[in-house]
Design a protein around this motif. Structure first.
Motif, short mmCIF file in Angstrom:
data_model
loop_
_atom_site.label_atom_id
_atom_site.label_comp_id
_atom_site.label_asym_id
_atom_site.label_seq_id
_atom_site.Cartn_x
_atom_site.Cartn_y
_atom_site.Cartn_z
N ASN A 61 0.82 -1.22 0.00
CA ASN A 61 0.00 0.00 0.00
C ASN A 61 0.85 1.28 0.00
O ASN A 61 0.36 2.35 0.33
N VAL A 68 -1.23 4.45 0.00
CA VAL A 68 -2.51 4.39 -0.71
C VAL A 68 -3.61 3.99 0.26
O VAL A 68 -3.48 3.01 0.99
N TYR A 316 -1.94 2.41 -9.85
CA TYR A 316 -0.62 2.19 -9.25
C TYR A 316 0.50 2.56 -10.24
O TYR A 316 1.46 3.24 -9.89
#
Ligand code: DHB
Length: 389
Positions: A61, A68, A316
């Protein structure tokens, strides 16, 4: 003296606390994931949320030094709610991306928010061709109905299906499916004798299927949204259409992988065209399916899950490219991405911001006591035929 020292310490702590907080905020990248988590389209929300969480579990993450954060909101499938939630996510939560959008009207209602706030909006489910034209900030990782419909319109006339009745849900994707199936099927020498549209909400398929039966076509071509296929299939068999020798064909939404097993043998032999099957036989997909089923109590990922998983991948990769910058830079970094998805090769067309991918022709078959959409033909790199208008 002691008191002054105390006050100074408190003030310093407050200052550090405040700057610590803003540092944490600067270092966060929030994704507002708006989905129908309750109501008739909840299976779409469940699939996409599970896929997004799987992507994060597999890929970490932290991206480009940013943490994120996924903020999931339930819009119940109601356009006004989707729009309000998007506004709140942009203004209050300062999300860098809006994502999800389980149905066409939900994406269309929210498009102006993306444009006004310059926030990239990743459509992971909705599939009416025109959605990407509603805002220059929209990117799509699901599919389009014209892409899916032309595959079966090419296959059917070569396989003894010359006379068809179309039966679609009466809204954007259904109307796209009807139009693009019909145009291509007529071009291929087929005949569409009747075009029926059923309400999106609480559809009773029975009277429509009776009309299909009366018209005695070789097949009925259908589009219904994800989750509705089981009811259609049940009534198709209850009305005896299969016994009357009428075939069911459609886009792959009707033989949705996560409910296919519950449809029973009436689904066997049904041929559809679609961009994803759980049975897609590649190492990338097998790895995805295994991990998804493991994390979700053996639930099969369907085409909605793949739209969510690939949407996270696009976000991403774009964040890596912009080193964490958002807005227009992030949008531009989403355009033109090429990668291997569980569905096969996938490309985000930089001009249209829409997905280009393979469309597969599949037949429902039983293997090890379970029903699967088994792919037997591939149409490579299909751009949205709806964009040529
Ligand atoms: C849409 C919704 C679906 O569940 C589906 O399978 C295809 C399209 C839509 O509303 O765009």
């Amino acid at each position: 003296m002691q008191k002054r020292f105390f006050l100074r310490t408190v003030a310093l702590a407050a200052l550090c606390g405040a700057s610590g907080l803003s540092l944490a905020q600067d270092n966060a990248f929030k994704i507002g994931l708006i989905l129908p988590m309750t109501g008739p389209f909840a299976s779409t929300g469940k699939q996409i949320e599970a896929a997004a969480r799987l992507y994060m579990a597999q890929n970490g993450n932290t991206v480009a030094g940013k943490k994120v954060e996924l903020i999931v909101k339930d819009d119940t499938g109601t356009p006004d709610v989707t729009k309000r939630l998007a506004q709140e996510l942009v203004v209050n939560d300062k999300v860098g991306v809006l994502a999800g959008f389980g149905l066409t009207p939900l994406a269309l209602a929210t498009a102006p928010i993306a444009t006004q706030s310059k926030t990239p909006l990743v459509v992971m489910a909705a599939a009416t061709s025109s959605i990407t034209e509603a805002s220059p900030f929209i990117i799509r990782t699901s599919f389009t109905l014209p892409q899916a419909a032309v595959g079966i319109a090419d296959w059917a006339p070569k396989n003894g299906i010359k006379k068809v009745v179309t039966l679609v849900s009466d809204y954007g994707p259904g109307i796209d499916a009807e139009k693009f199936f019909k145009d291509r099927f007529l071009f291929n020498g087929g005949q569409v004798v009747e075009s029926l549209r059923v309400p999106l909400r609480n559809p009773d398929f029975a009277p429509f299927l009776q009309k299909v039966r009366d018209a005695k076509p070789d097949a009925v071509f259908t589009f219904v949204p994800s989750g509705a296929g089981a009811a259609l299939m049940k009534q198709f068999s209850e009305r005896g259409l299969d016994k009357a020798g009428i075939k069911l064909i459609g886009t792959g939404d009707v033989t949705d992988d996560d409910i296919l097993n519950s449809m029973g043998d009436v689904a066997m032999g049904v041929v559809t065209s679609h961009h994803y099957s759980t049975a897609h036989n590649t190492p990338t997909n097998r790895k995805f399916v295994d991990a998804f089923m493991k994390a979700n109590n053996n639930l099969r990922p369907n085409f909605m899950a793949v739209g969510g998983y690939d949407g996270m991948h696009v976000i991403y990769e774009a964040l890596k490219k912009t080193r964490g910058a958002g807005g227009e830079a992030l949008l531009n970094a989403m355009k033109g991405q090429i990668f291997e998805s569980p569905r096969g090769p996938m490309f985000i067309d930089a001009q249209t911001r829409d997905v280009v991918h393979n469309i597969y022709i599949r037949r429902v078959e039983k293997k090890d006591g379970q029903l699967w959409n088994v792919e037997f033909d591939t149409i490579k790199d299909v751009k949205d035929p709806g964009k040529a208008r």
